[in-house]
Design a protein around this motif. Structure first.
Motif, short mmCIF file in Angstrom:
data_model
loop_
_atom_site.label_atom_id
_atom_site.label_comp_id
_atom_site.label_asym_id
_atom_site.label_seq_id
_atom_site.Cartn_x
_atom_site.Cartn_y
_atom_site.Cartn_z
N VAL A 38 0.83 -1.21 0.00
CA VAL A 38 0.00 0.00 0.00
C VAL A 38 0.86 1.25 0.00
O VAL A 38 0.58 2.21 -0.71
N PHE A 39 1.92 1.25 0.79
CA PHE A 39 2.77 2.45 0.88
C PHE A 39 3.81 2.55 -0.23
O PHE A 39 4.45 3.58 -0.38
N THR A 40 3.95 1.50 -1.04
CA THR A 40 4.94 1.50 -2.11
C THR A 40 4.29 1.63 -3.50
O THR A 40 4.86 2.24 -4.39
N ASN A 41 3.14 1.04 -3.67
CA ASN A 41 2.51 0.96 -4.98
C ASN A 41 1.25 1.82 -5.07
O ASN A 41 0.60 2.09 -4.06
N ARG A 42 0.92 2.17 -6.29
CA ARG A 42 -0.30 2.96 -6.52
C ARG A 42 -1.55 2.13 -6.24
O ARG A 42 -2.54 2.66 -5.77
N ARG A 43 -1.50 0.84 -6.55
CA ARG A 43 -2.64 -0.05 -6.33
C ARG A 43 -2.16 -1.32 -5.64
O ARG A 43 -1.06 -1.80 -5.90
N THR A 44 -3.02 -1.84 -4.79
CA THR A 44 -2.71 -3.09 -4.09
C THR A 44 -3.93 -3.99 -4.14
O THR A 44 -5.03 -3.56 -3.80
N GLY A 45 -3.73 -5.20 -4.56
CA GLY A 45 -4.79 -6.21 -4.54
C GLY A 45 -4.32 -7.36 -3.68
O GLY A 45 -3.16 -7.74 -3.72
N VAL A 46 -5.23 -7.90 -2.88
CA VAL A 46 -4.86 -8.99 -1.97
C VAL A 46 -5.86 -10.12 -2.15
O VAL A 46 -7.07 -9.91 -2.02
N SER A 47 -5.36 -11.29 -2.46
CA SER A 47 -6.24 -12.45 -2.55
C SER A 47 -5.90 -13.39 -1.41
O SER A 47 -4.78 -13.38 -0.89
N GLY A 48 -6.86 -14.17 -1.00
CA GLY A 48 -6.63 -15.11 0.08
C GLY A 48 -7.92 -15.78 0.50
O GLY A 48 -9.00 -15.38 0.08
N CYS A 49 -7.80 -16.76 1.33
CA CYS A 49 -8.97 -17.49 1.80
C CYS A 49 -9.77 -16.63 2.78
O CYS A 49 -9.32 -15.58 3.23
N THR A 50 -10.96 -17.10 3.11
CA THR A 50 -11.77 -16.38 4.08
C THR A 50 -11.10 -16.45 5.45
O THR A 50 -10.33 -17.37 5.74
N CYS A 51 -11.35 -15.46 6.27
CA CYS A 51 -10.83 -15.37 7.63
C CYS A 51 -9.29 -15.35 7.68
O CYS A 51 -8.69 -15.90 8.61
N SER A 52 -8.67 -14.72 6.70
CA SER A 52 -7.21 -14.65 6.71
C SER A 52 -6.70 -13.26 7.09
O SER A 52 -5.53 -12.98 6.90
N SER A 53 -7.55 -12.41 7.59
CA SER A 53 -7.26 -11.07 8.11
C SER A 53 -7.06 -10.01 7.03
O SER A 53 -6.53 -8.95 7.30
N LYS A 54 -7.51 -10.27 5.80
CA LYS A 54 -7.37 -9.27 4.74
C LYS A 54 -8.11 -7.99 5.09
O LYS A 54 -7.57 -6.89 4.98
N THR A 55 -9.36 -8.11 5.50
CA THR A 55 -10.19 -6.94 5.80
C THR A 55 -9.70 -6.24 7.05
O THR A 55 -9.63 -5.01 7.11
N TYR A 56 -9.32 -6.99 8.07
CA TYR A 56 -8.80 -6.42 9.30
C TYR A 56 -7.52 -5.64 9.02
O TYR A 56 -7.33 -4.52 9.49
N ALA A 58 -6.69 -4.32 6.16
CA ALA A 58 -7.08 -3.12 5.40
C ALA A 58 -7.52 -2.01 6.34
O ALA A 58 -7.16 -0.84 6.15
N ALA A 59 -8.28 -2.34 7.38
CA ALA A 59 -8.72 -1.33 8.35
C ALA A 59 -7.51 -0.73 9.08
O ALA A 59 -7.44 0.49 9.27
N CYS A 60 -6.57 -1.56 9.47
CA CYS A 60 -5.35 -1.07 10.14
C CYS A 60 -4.56 -0.16 9.22
O CYS A 60 -4.08 0.90 9.63
N VAL A 61 -4.42 -0.56 7.97
CA VAL A 61 -3.65 0.21 7.01
C VAL A 61 -4.35 1.53 6.68
O VAL A 61 -3.70 2.54 6.45
N MET A 62 -5.69 1.53 6.70
CA MET A 62 -6.42 2.79 6.48
C MET A 62 -6.04 3.82 7.54
O MET A 62 -5.78 4.98 7.22
N ILE A 63 -5.99 3.40 8.78
CA ILE A 63 -5.62 4.32 9.86
C ILE A 63 -4.16 4.77 9.68
O ILE A 63 -3.84 5.94 9.84
N ALA A 64 -3.29 3.82 9.34
CA ALA A 64 -1.88 4.17 9.12
C ALA A 64 -1.75 5.19 8.00
O ALA A 64 -1.00 6.16 8.13
N TRP A 65 -2.48 5.00 6.92
CA TRP A 65 -2.40 5.91 5.78
C TRP A 65 -2.78 7.33 6.22
O TRP A 65 -2.07 8.29 5.92
N LEU A 66 -3.88 7.46 6.93
CA LEU A 66 -4.33 8.78 7.38
C LEU A 66 -3.31 9.43 8.31
O LEU A 66 -3.05 10.63 8.22
#
Length: 122
Positions: A38-56, A58-66
């Motif tokens: 996220v901090f290096t690239n213009r776009r970031t895509g993340v694939s993975g199984c359910t319950c692998s903390s992708k969304t969690y 993303a929420a952490c990184v949103m706060i970091a970005w701000l």
């Protein structure tokens, strides 16, 4: 710690400092990979199984970005359905905001965006 030192420490730790010392959350290496992308690239895509903390993560990184980018900065969140954004991704925000080890400020809702001043995180 001033804002420049804060940003350097977060970046050099690949987000580990932010996850642990600001948000107070345990992290794993894939979370750091997502943070880096996220901090290096213009776009970031993340694939993975359910319950692998992708969304969690993303929420952490949103706060970091701000906090890292300062004002004005913006995070735009999208998902296939509005429910996925509001209930899942934005659903993590109140707890992350409330339980953070550093006062973040702002309000973690979609109606009153989370705003972080440049002094926060120092």
């Amino acid at each position: 710690m001033d804002q420049t030192q804060f940003r350097k420490k977060v970046t050099e730790s690949r987000g580990a400092f932010f996850f642990e010392k600001v948000l107070g959350v345990k992290h794993w290496p894939k979370m750091q990979d997502i943070f880096d992308s996220v901090f290096t690239n213009r776009r970031t895509g993340v694939s993975g199984c359910t319950c692998s903390s992708k969304t969690y993560t993303a929420a952490c990184v949103m706060i970091a970005w701000l906090m890292m980018k300062g004002q004005p900065s913006r995070v735009i969140t999208i998902a296939p359905t509005n429910r996925q954004v509001e209930m899942n991704l934005w659903g993590y925000m109140p707890a992350l905001h409330r339980n953070a080890l550093v006062k973040i400020g702002g309000a973690p809702t979609t109606k009153d965006p989370l705003r972080c001043s440049p002094q926060q995180g120092s």
